[in-house]
Design an enzyme around this catalytic site. Structure first.
Site, PDB file in Angstrom:
ATOM      1  N   HIS A 464       9.653   3.047 -23.420  1.00 46.73           N
ATOM      2  CA  HIS A 464       8.385   3.459 -24.029  1.00 46.73           C
ATOM      3  C   HIS A 464       7.870   2.377 -24.996  1.00 46.73           C
ATOM      4  O   HIS A 464       6.748   1.889 -24.855  1.00 46.73           O
ATOM      5  CB  HIS A 464       8.585   4.782 -24.771  1.00 46.73           C
ATOM      6  CG  HIS A 464       7.351   5.307 -25.428  1.00 46.73           C
ATOM      7  ND1 HIS A 464       6.617   6.343 -24.905  1.00 46.73           N
ATOM      8  CD2 HIS A 464       6.695   4.943 -26.554  1.00 46.73           C
ATOM      9  CE1 HIS A 464       5.579   6.590 -25.676  1.00 46.73           C
ATOM     10  NE2 HIS A 464       5.604   5.750 -26.696  1.00 46.73           N
ATOM     11  N   GLU A 465       8.717   2.003 -25.937  1.00 48.64           N
ATOM     12  CA  GLU A 465       8.275   1.016 -26.933  1.00 48.64           C
ATOM     13  C   GLU A 465       8.013  -0.330 -26.265  1.00 48.64           C
ATOM     14  O   GLU A 465       7.100  -1.058 -26.648  1.00 48.64           O
ATOM     15  CB  GLU A 465       9.303   0.875 -28.060  1.00 48.64           C
ATOM     16  CG  GLU A 465       9.525   2.150 -28.876  1.00 48.64           C
ATOM     17  CD  GLU A 465       8.238   2.817 -29.336  1.00 48.64           C
ATOM     18  OE1 GLU A 465       7.239   2.117 -29.570  1.00 48.64           O
ATOM     19  OE2 GLU A 465       8.222   4.064 -29.450  1.00 48.64           O
ATOM     20  N   HIS A 468       4.557  -0.368 -24.899  1.00 49.21           N
ATOM     21  CA  HIS A 468       3.572  -0.732 -25.932  1.00 49.21           C
ATOM     22  C   HIS A 468       3.605  -2.242 -26.161  1.00 49.21           C
ATOM     23  O   HIS A 468       2.569  -2.888 -26.308  1.00 49.21           O
ATOM     24  CB  HIS A 468       3.912  -0.048 -27.262  1.00 49.21           C
ATOM     25  CG  HIS A 468       3.523   1.385 -27.342  1.00 49.21           C
ATOM     26  ND1 HIS A 468       2.255   1.843 -27.072  1.00 49.21           N
ATOM     27  CD2 HIS A 468       4.236   2.489 -27.696  1.00 49.21           C
ATOM     28  CE1 HIS A 468       2.205   3.160 -27.255  1.00 49.21           C
ATOM     29  NE2 HIS A 468       3.394   3.580 -27.628  1.00 49.21           N
ATOM     30  N   HIS A 471       1.699  -4.199 -23.699  1.00 52.24           N
ATOM     31  CA  HIS A 471       0.265  -4.082 -23.986  1.00 52.24           C
ATOM     32  C   HIS A 471      -0.140  -5.143 -25.021  1.00 52.24           C
ATOM     33  O   HIS A 471      -1.208  -5.747 -24.928  1.00 52.24           O
ATOM     34  CB  HIS A 471      -0.007  -2.670 -24.526  1.00 52.24           C
ATOM     35  CG  HIS A 471      -1.413  -2.185 -24.373  1.00 52.24           C
ATOM     36  ND1 HIS A 471      -1.832  -0.996 -24.915  1.00 52.24           N
ATOM     37  CD2 HIS A 471      -2.505  -2.701 -23.760  1.00 52.24           C
ATOM     38  CE1 HIS A 471      -3.103  -0.810 -24.622  1.00 52.24           C
ATOM     39  NE2 HIS A 471      -3.534  -1.826 -23.924  1.00 52.24           N
TER      40      HIS A 471
END
Ligand code: ZN
Length: 672
Positions: A464-465, A468, A471
């Protein structure tokens, strides 16, 4: 003074920074940025996109970098002194932000450019930047008359106070209660670690035995595991009655006043409701869209939820001869049923998830999808020995980003996991400045005899991290204000959540999920169990999330001035999503901090919204093969690299060829 924060630097100069450098540096850089802004506002030339909007985006680089270093340290490596400095510099920074938004000369120039936009040939990124800057002012009241501006300030001040009081009341009520247990029999069912914690809490309070509180880490395990139904009930009722007891900490009036003031504020600014105001800058756009979205999911989830509820009731009847499930029974019997169906605990899975392997696994995924290479380097300054640093390059060996990873808990670090950055990506003078991105987690550290082994939830947290982080790292925009994760709130979780999907796939797990002793790859049978247990009771869970989203929209989507009873209003909204019997002296709204204290007002729906996006996006990958280069490149080019340069719906359609559709989520959740 020789202050390293006031000199140009590439990577953050952690080893040279002393705490006493921060405040003077921030003060000085605020002054300098003010000058930059004043020279834009007082420019004698006619306003243009370049000399106003673009110029404004380029201001404050060094200030941004220093504050990002400072606040990251305050989260990941803090101490009393840093916290004290944070108390001092936070108001300086928010006053500075306010001064910019109230700078009339500056606003007039931005407005001037905004009003001639039809005649300008702007790229879509420039158009978005102009829009964002203009809205930044207008949504803060820049277009209002002096009298109305004054009114707005008053409302804002009142709201700030009410929100603070709301939070203080919830905290006071949470702290005012304790469940003191002295008879060991009453601990039956509760895991050892939780019992130890309760004994520790008792000790801190100078009490014998065990103390459970309404804090989540104490409350949730008790409600989930305690065999004693009477005590579960007592604790649950205390939890549900917070700030709803007609005492000095009651939040009923505060809820009504917050809703009314938000509505007034929105009306003053020309919006129909607070939700209209909030959603203007969201992918979902309008309250109608959000309500339709929630209703559609409700229709699909409700039959499944009802069925699950009945099965749970039958299970409880068989096990303990309970006729009707109450709120304090749900979590308890659900956990028992889950154990019976899956018999899956963390200890069974952990040996397959060695941290080092998982990290190299996530890097391999990034390499297969986006051709990124991660090389650990040892010449980059860092704030703690545990931090790892990497140079990230593309297939031509060109620098993409600097990546920091800080994985283990420390007393100086706050809990949870997050992604952050020390330098944004942007293009200036033809130079593409590459970002410095970091992820911070709290994974168990290796010991002398055992490596760091992750639970499956920690593996998905890592992905998940890292999503990010991608991105941030792959950002490729001109303006820093639109770069990387600077996107609408209900779009920002797409890159992170979509990457979690790879954790459940055989092809991914084969890359890293080897047993730390035998090297055996995790058996697919275990993976299937993980998948099945992940969607266990998804109907009921969805219904619960939807009920919160609908309550949020009910408070913020219409004029609330006619509402007189918080409880009656809430009861009516919940009537369509309710499974357990209502408890008349409990209330959700009076302790719903997310929407009445935090920033989630008219935004609670975004949890489900993001799930719809990630499931729909992953379905596209899955159709073509999860490592399909064409789809991955499309995702990189239309989403990951684009930041907030266009409306997220346009970006999404450019990737997917159509608007997102909830079917993929419903399928994944077993609701279709
Ligand atoms: Zn996230």
């Amino acid at each position: 003074m020789n202050n390293p924060l006031l000199k140009p630097f590439d990577t953050a100069p952690f080893s040279e920074i002393r705490n006493e450098h921060f405040k003077p540096a921030i003060e000085k850089l605020i002054e300098e940025t003010k000058k930059e802004i004043d020279s834009i506002a007082s420019n004698n030339e006619a306003p243009t996109f370049a000399n106003t909007v673009e110029a404004l985006d380029y201001t404050g680089h060094q200030l941004d970098r220093v504050t990002s270093i400072f606040f990251n340290l305050n989260s990941a490596q803090t101490n009393d002194e840093i916290q004290k400095i944070a108390q001092e510099v936070s108001p300086l920074l928010s006053n500075f932000q306010n001064d910019i938004l109230l700078n009339e000369g500056l606003f007039n120039r931005v407005k001037d450019v905004y009003s001639q936009q039809e005649n300008l040939t702007l790229t879509s990124e420039q158009q978005t930047l102009l829009d964002k800057q203009y809205k930044g002012f207008s949504r803060n009241g820049a277009n209002l008359s002096e009298e109305k501006k004054e009114q707005l300030r008053k409302i804002d001040a009142n709201l700030a106070k009410l929100k603070l009081t709301f939070g203080e009341n919830v905290l006071a009520e949470t702290n005012a209660y304790e469940l003191h247990i002295t008879n060991e029999e009453n601990l039956s069912g509760i895991p050892d670690g939780i019992i130890e914690m309760a004994a520790q809490t008792a000790k801190e309070k100078n009490k014998i035995g065990w103390v459970f509180t309404l804090d989540y880490p104490s409350y949730v395990p008790f409600i989930t595991y305690a065999d004693n139904r009477t005590l579960r009930k007592e604790l649950a009722l205390a939890f549900g009655a917070r700030a709803f007891q007609n005492n000095e900490n009651d939040n009923q009036e505060n809820v009504l006043n917050i809703a009314k003031l938000r509505h007034e504020r929105a009306q003053l600014l020309g919006y129909k409701s607070h939700a209209h105001f909030v959603l203007e800058e969201r992918m979902a756009k309008t309250p109608q869209q959000v309500t339709d979205f929630l209703q559609e999911l409700l229709e699909k989830a409700k039959p499944a939820a009802k069925k699950e509820f009945q099965e749970l009731e039958t299970f409880a009847k068989k096990l303990d001869n309970i006729d009707h499930l109450e709120k304090w029974d749900g979590g308890y019997y659900a956990e028992k049923l889950k154990q019976k169906l899956f018999n899956l605990d963390d200890e069974k899975l952990k040996p397959y998830f060695k941290l080092d392997k998982a990290i190299s696994g996530v890097f391999k995924v990034a390499s297969k999808l986006y051709d990124l290479q991660f090389e650990q380097v040892f010449d980059i300054d860092k704030y703690h020995d545990d931090v790892k640093t990497y140079r990230v390059t593309d297939s031509y060996g060109k620098l993409v980003a600097i990546f920091y990873a800080d994985f283990h808990p420390r007393s100086e670090k706050r809990g949870g996991a997050w992604m952050t950055s020390y330098k944004p990506q942007y293009i200036a003078d033809g130079e593409n400045e590459r970002p410095h991105v970091s992820i911070v987690c709290n994974f168990t550290k290796a010991t002398e005899t055992k490596p760091s082994l992750l639970t499956f939830i920690e593996v998905t947290t890592l992905f998940h991290e890292f999503g990010h982080a991608l991105h941030g790292m792959l950002a490729n925009t001109t303006y820093k204000g639109l770069s990387g994760t600077n996107v609408f709130w209900d779009f920002v979780e797409l890159p992170s959540q979509v990457l979690e999907n790879w954790c459940y796939e055989k092809e991914t797990l084969e890359l890293f999920a080897n047993h730390f002793e035998t090297e055996e790859i995790i058996p697919m049978e275990l993976v299937e169990k993980i998948k099945a247990s992940a969607s266990f009771h998804e109907g009921m869970k969805t219904l619960r999330q939807l009920s919160f989203g609908l309550l949020d929209m009910a408070w913020h989507g219409k004029d609330p001035s006619k509402i007189t009873s918080v409880k009656e209003f809430e009861k009516e909204i919940f009537s369509n999503t309710q499974l357990y019997p209502d408890v008349q002296n409990n209330c959700m709204s009076t302790a719903f901090s997310h929407i009445f204290q935090g920033g989630y007002s008219a935004g609670y729906y975004s949890y489900k919204w993001a799930e719809v996006l990630d499931a729909d996006a992953f379905a596209y990958f899955k159709e073509a093969g999860i490592f399909n280069k064409t789809v991955a490149t499309k995702f990189k080019n239309t989403v990951l690299s684009q930041g907030g340069t266009q409306d997220p719906m346009d970006l999404y359609i450019a990737f997917r060829g159509k608007e997102p559709n909830p079917d993929a989520l419903l399928k994944r959740a077993g609701l279709m």
